[in-house]
Design a protein around this motif. Structure first.
Motif, PDB file in Angstrom:
ATOM      1  N   PRO A   1       0.819  -1.225   0.000  1.00 60.67           N
ATOM      2  CA  PRO A   1       0.000   0.000   0.000  1.00 60.67           C
ATOM      3  C   PRO A   1       0.849   1.270   0.000  1.00 60.67           C
ATOM      4  O   PRO A   1       0.885   2.019   0.974  1.00 60.67           O
ATOM      5  CB  PRO A   1      -0.808  -0.133   1.290  1.00 60.67           C
ATOM      6  N   ASP A   2       1.558   1.511  -1.110  1.00 58.11           N
ATOM      7  CA  ASP A   2       2.487   2.646  -1.203  1.00 58.11           C
ATOM      8  C   ASP A   2       1.730   3.895  -1.654  1.00 58.11           C
ATOM      9  O   ASP A   2       1.073   3.909  -2.696  1.00 58.11           O
ATOM     10  CB  ASP A   2       3.604   2.315  -2.182  1.00 58.11           C
ATOM     11  N   ARG A   3       1.868   4.967  -0.914  1.00 56.98           N
ATOM     12  CA  ARG A   3       1.137   6.205  -1.195  1.00 56.98           C
ATOM     13  C   ARG A   3       1.547   6.794  -2.538  1.00 56.98           C
ATOM     14  O   ARG A   3       0.693   7.221  -3.328  1.00 56.98           O
ATOM     15  CB  ARG A   3       1.387   7.210  -0.073  1.00 56.98           C
ATOM     16  N   GLU A   4       2.834   6.826  -2.833  1.00 52.45           N
ATOM     17  CA  GLU A   4       3.304   7.425  -4.078  1.00 52.45           C
ATOM     18  C   GLU A   4       2.875   6.590  -5.283  1.00 52.45           C
ATOM     19  O   GLU A   4       2.513   7.135  -6.328  1.00 52.45           O
ATOM     20  CB  GLU A   4       4.827   7.575  -4.047  1.00 52.45           C
ATOM     21  N   ALA A   5       2.924   5.274  -5.141  1.00 50.73           N
ATOM     22  CA  ALA A   5       2.478   4.402  -6.224  1.00 50.73           C
ATOM     23  C   ALA A   5       0.989   4.590  -6.489  1.00 50.73           C
ATOM     24  O   ALA A   5       0.535   4.579  -7.640  1.00 50.73           O
ATOM     25  CB  ALA A   5       2.771   2.946  -5.884  1.00 50.73           C
TER      26      ALA A   5
END
Length: 570
Positions: A554-558
């Motif tokens: 769950p990567d914010r930037e991705a």
């Protein structure tokens, strides 16, 4: 006959007897009803009713509180429940809490009926008091002075041995006095797996008694008894519904026609007047079939997602496919708030999709039916409606999964709607599919008495264990309420289709997907992506879909990068 007391009970009874001695009284103290029954069945109870032969309940409760103060023990305010003949409460009761026990105090009484349905009440003997109680198994006393069980009806202990629910006097009189006792009979019969006496069944099916149940008993009291059939210890909800069906009571508990009269049905292309009439005339049979399959599947529900049925007693399988369940597995007690919601959902599934008019608005019919019929709490009503709204979606997902992989986004969004009810939704969808198969059972409501088999009764050594039969000639078979069930190939396919769907959802890691929090809120999206208005809502939806697909990372930037592509593609 003696009862084995716990140390706490010995201490409590010593205090009660000490109060009598301290006040120079000659009162005989008796524990009445359910506590005695439960002790003989080797079950514990903290609700104790004390019957008094020479003083009122309020008098004894006050003297008991004074005695507790004398002993420097904790006291509580006495609650006096006034008599209310219109609600079949004919004598006041004083409630006091002593040493962790709730004690209801009331004097022995006798009832005399004239032309009125409301009896004349007077002080009575223990024998007279026993005769006015609801059922023989609840008419037993434990005499604190002699430390012996007293059976003044001479039927209470034999009926415990036989597993029989019957009234000490004519059931017509007992039910006319308080029609709610019909549902109490069902509650005790389903809880203990007991037989309903033939004369009791005949009286319960009387139009006059059922009319009294509809008119005299508040809907709140009806729901409270239904709650006792589903949420209390050792509950067997299906057996309770089975008895309700056999006694023609489902239409009284859920008066569909009456509710539709007050809340007009919203017409639609698929809901003609003839269709509505068909629903009203067939819904009870549909309900009991659905409930049968719910009960069957609940017997193996807990192992659907942990490795197959081989570890479950009473479940037979071939190659991992469930093919049969035994009567003992089917009769296993089920209870709890979610079980209650599941059973009411199955009972009302016939009406899923119906809408009615309330205060000028179009609303779903089922919550209105449950509110008006039972005064059900809002949380449970909303959960029932959620299950009924989701069940068709799970059916579609199960059908589609036979030829393609289950889409994680579709499954994830569905689980975010039904949340912790998702497994029950799958079970309900499977039950409804099974109930519509050509070989599905038809359950009659004919017969003079009701009996079920499959579970050994747990009577203490002080009561000789019976064979489960009622009085000679009084009981008939219950149309196999808990029969051994062998599934047809069609039913095996249905069951395992839904089992596989549950496995797929579990394997995708969606068990707790409803607690997934957005990585970015609306303000974040407006700041990072320069969007506003409806676009924010659309991106929030796309974000949740991305997070469902990318739970492991769950990567914010991705996530932001993906949302930018969504904007670009538009």
């Amino acid at each position: 006959m003696e009862i084995q007391l716990t140390d706490r009970e010995k201490d409590l009874f010593a205090v009660l007897l000490g109060c009598v001695k301290h006040n120079n009284k000659n009162t005989t103290l008796r524990v009445a009803g359910g506590w005695v029954r439960d002790k003989l069945l080797m079950q514990q109870s903290v609700d104790i009713d004390i019957a008094l032969d020479d003083q009122t309940g309020t008098e004894f409760a006050n003297s008991l509180n004074d005695y507790l103060k004398y002993l420097n023990m904790e006291t509580r305010t006495i609650c006096v429940i006034q008599a209310n003949p219109d609600q079949s409460k004919h004598l006041e009761t004083a409630n006091v809490r002593v040493m962790g026990y709730e004690i209801d105090c009331v004097n022995l009484r006798a009832e005399t009926y004239t032309d009125s349905r409301i009896p004349e009440i007077r002080n009575g003997t223990a024998h007279e008091d026993a005769l006015r109680r609801d059922f023989t198994i609840n008419a037993l006393f434990y005499n604190l002075n002699t430390e012996q069980v007293e059976d003044f009806t001479e039927q209470g202990i034999p009926d415990l041995q036989k597993g029989l629910i019957r009234t000490p006097i004519s059931p017509h009189i007992t039910f006319q006095d308080d029609p709610l006792r019909i549902l109490r009979a069902i509650r005790f019969a389903s809880r203990f797996n007991f037989t309903l006496d033939a004369e009791l069944v005949e009286a319960a099916q009387s139009p006059a008694i059922q009319q009294a149940l509809n008119e005299k008993v508040s809907r709140e009291r009806v729901y409270k008894e239904c709650e006792g059939c589903m949420s209390k210890g050792n509950s067997r909800p299906y057996l309770a519904f089975h008895y309700m069906h056999r006694l023609n009571l489902l239409g009284s508990i859920l008066p569909v026609e009456s509710v539709l009269h007050h809340f007009p049905l919203v017409s639609s292309a698929t809901m003609s007047p003839s269709h509505v009439h068909d629903l009203q005339s067939t819904w009870t049979q549909h309900a009991i079939r659905s409930l049968y399959w719910v009960n069957l599947l609940l017997s193996e529900k807990h192992q659907l997602h942990v490795g197959g049925p081989d570890s479950v007693a009473g479940v037979q399988s071939v190659g991992g496919d469930i093919v049969a369940l035994s009567a003992e597995a089917l009769a296993t007690p089920k209870q709890g708030a979610q079980v209650k919601v599941l059973f009411w959902s199955a009972a009302t599934a016939r009406f899923a999709g119906l809408q009615v008019t309330e205060k000028g608005k179009t609303v779903p019919f089922v919550p209105v039916l449950l509110r008006e019929s039972l005064k059900m709490e809002n949380v449970a009503m909303k959960q029932v409606q959620t299950m009924l709204e989701c069940v068709d979606k799970f059916t579609a997902l199960a059908d589609a999964s036979e030829s393609a992989a289950v889409p994680i986004e579709t499954a994830g969004l569905l689980l975010r709607t039904c949340k912790e009810l998702w497994r029950d939704c799958i079970l309900l969808a499977c039950s409804l599919a099974l109930s519509s198969t050509s070989s599905s059972l038809t359950i009659s409501n004919a017969g003079s008495a009701v009996q079920c088999a499959g579970v050994k009764r747990n009577l203490s050594d002080s009561v000789v264990k019976g064979n489960g039969e009622g009085a000679a000639g009084a009981a008939v078979d219950s149309d196999n309420a808990f029969e051994d069930t062998t599934l047809t190939p069609e039913q095996v396919h249905i069951v395992n289709k839904y089992r596989r769907l549950e496995h797929h959802i579990h394997d995708m890691g969606l068990d707790n997907i409803w607690s997934l929090a957005p990585l970015l809120n609306g303000k974040d999206l407006m700041k990072e992506l320069g969007v506003k208005g409806p676009a924010v809502g659309n991106l929030l939806e796309q974000q949740i879909l991305w997070q469902i697909r990318n739970q492991a990372n769950p990567d914010r930037e991705a996530c932001l990068a993906y949302l930018r592509t969504c904007l670009t593609s538009k």
